[in-house]
Scaffold this active site. Sequence first.
Site, short mmCIF file in Angstrom:
data_model
loop_
_atom_site.label_atom_id
_atom_site.label_comp_id
_atom_site.label_asym_id
_atom_site.label_seq_id
_atom_site.Cartn_x
_atom_site.Cartn_y
_atom_site.Cartn_z
N ARG A 212 42.25 -8.94 4.60
CA ARG A 212 41.59 -9.57 3.45
C ARG A 212 40.11 -9.82 3.74
O ARG A 212 39.25 -9.64 2.87
CB ARG A 212 42.31 -10.87 3.09
N PHE A 228 50.28 -5.49 -6.93
CA PHE A 228 51.30 -6.25 -6.21
C PHE A 228 50.65 -7.52 -5.62
O PHE A 228 50.78 -7.82 -4.43
CB PHE A 228 51.93 -5.42 -5.08
N ASP A 250 50.97 -7.97 -11.04
CA ASP A 250 52.27 -8.10 -10.39
C ASP A 250 53.35 -8.06 -11.46
O ASP A 250 53.12 -8.51 -12.59
CB ASP A 250 52.36 -9.42 -9.61
N ALA A 280 53.71 -1.75 -11.82
CA ALA A 280 52.59 -1.12 -11.13
C ALA A 280 52.39 0.33 -11.58
O ALA A 280 51.27 0.76 -11.86
CB ALA A 280 52.81 -1.18 -9.63
N ASP A 297 49.33 -2.95 -2.06
CA ASP A 297 50.07 -3.67 -1.02
C ASP A 297 51.47 -3.98 -1.53
O ASP A 297 51.81 -5.14 -1.80
CB ASP A 297 49.33 -4.96 -0.65
N CYS A 337 54.51 -2.04 4.43
CA CYS A 337 55.09 -3.07 5.31
C CYS A 337 56.54 -2.75 5.64
O CYS A 337 57.28 -3.62 6.07
CB CYS A 337 54.97 -4.45 4.66
#
Length: 393
Positions: A212, A228, A250, A280, A297, A337
């Site tokens: 960030r 997201f 989101d 999205a 993300d 992730c």
Amino acid sequence: MTIITLKAHKEESLKRFHPWVFSGAIARMSEEPEEGELVKVVSRDGETLGYGHYQIGSIAVRMLTFEDEVVGRQFFKGRLEAAYQMRKSLGLACGQRSNCYRLAHGEGDSLPGVVIDVYGNTAVLQAHSVGMHVVREVMAELIVEVVPDVRKVFYKSEGTLPHKAPITVKDGYLIGAFEEGDDLAVENGLKFRADWLKGQKTGFFLDQRENRLLLQRYAKGRDVLNMFCYTGGFSLYALRGDARMVHSVDASERAVELVNGNVAMNFADDKRHEAFAADAFDFLTQIEGRYDLIVLDPPAFAKHRDAVRNALIGYRRINTMAFKAIRSGGVLFTFSCSQAVSPEQFRLAVFTAAAQSGRRVRILHKLTQPVDHPINIYHPEGEYLKGLVLYVE
């Protein structure tokens, strides 16, 4: 104590300090252990290889130690003290501009099966193995002993604890109770609400802290899209970086409420920001040429290895859409992730997306998780967060 004997040559990975014993490596067990039980692991020749928590599944034992030592209260205290001292030495546990950090990161801190995040005076304890669930109350007491500022421990494992044993898991405070203001997370001077009662993970995504900050450097004068967005971490850093416009998207209405609240708390009446509750993929089909900095993300597309193929299709698709939509001279921050997806697989998916879009793309940065989410050098699977910063001509 149950003794687990490995098949011939299956001790080699443990001698290289890899902390997992797979079920297929087991020759026999002296008795059938309970899920979460502490067990002793030995080679076919009877050599002690260490101790760990037994669980039902492909990963049969998560090794706590490769020594012949007692695993009890003092053992766990020593591991927590080592984890805390590392954070303290790096300035994370005593920073004046931040009050939140990860205290323990599973295998990365030689505490497989547990995650502990600190938010001010509260630690959020999350078990990912039955063994750590069994010792949760001891761990809570030790956290308060070891970390000077922590007085409360919240247990949040209802959604993370894979188990086949007949146990009941309930989230709630192990020590202390919630008070107004406890959920205020301060990160590099920005304020966020960390919703550990109902939110994702432990309430906030601490693993993107350094990324960030990097985005803040690129945001000046740009039109930013944060896909997201969840609590809006990237959005707030973009606003502080003097972005011209920031849009947060989101699928969750709750996330839109969170990001709007966090923006209001830090940038009251700032007209540069707007949030949208939308899918999205649908949103990305409508934005061609509107943004010159996009953040992708997404949540984990693959939570296990059987889902990797579909996850890679998803990463290719969403990155192709972003490449096609972003303005010339734009910057794309894109992440995975999913632990089951390797860095090489993710990068190949993004490279394929770039080729499919027909854009010329350059790599500016390769990103990973921050220092309080350490990767055990003997456990490369711990590198779950992968990211690329790309310049799109």
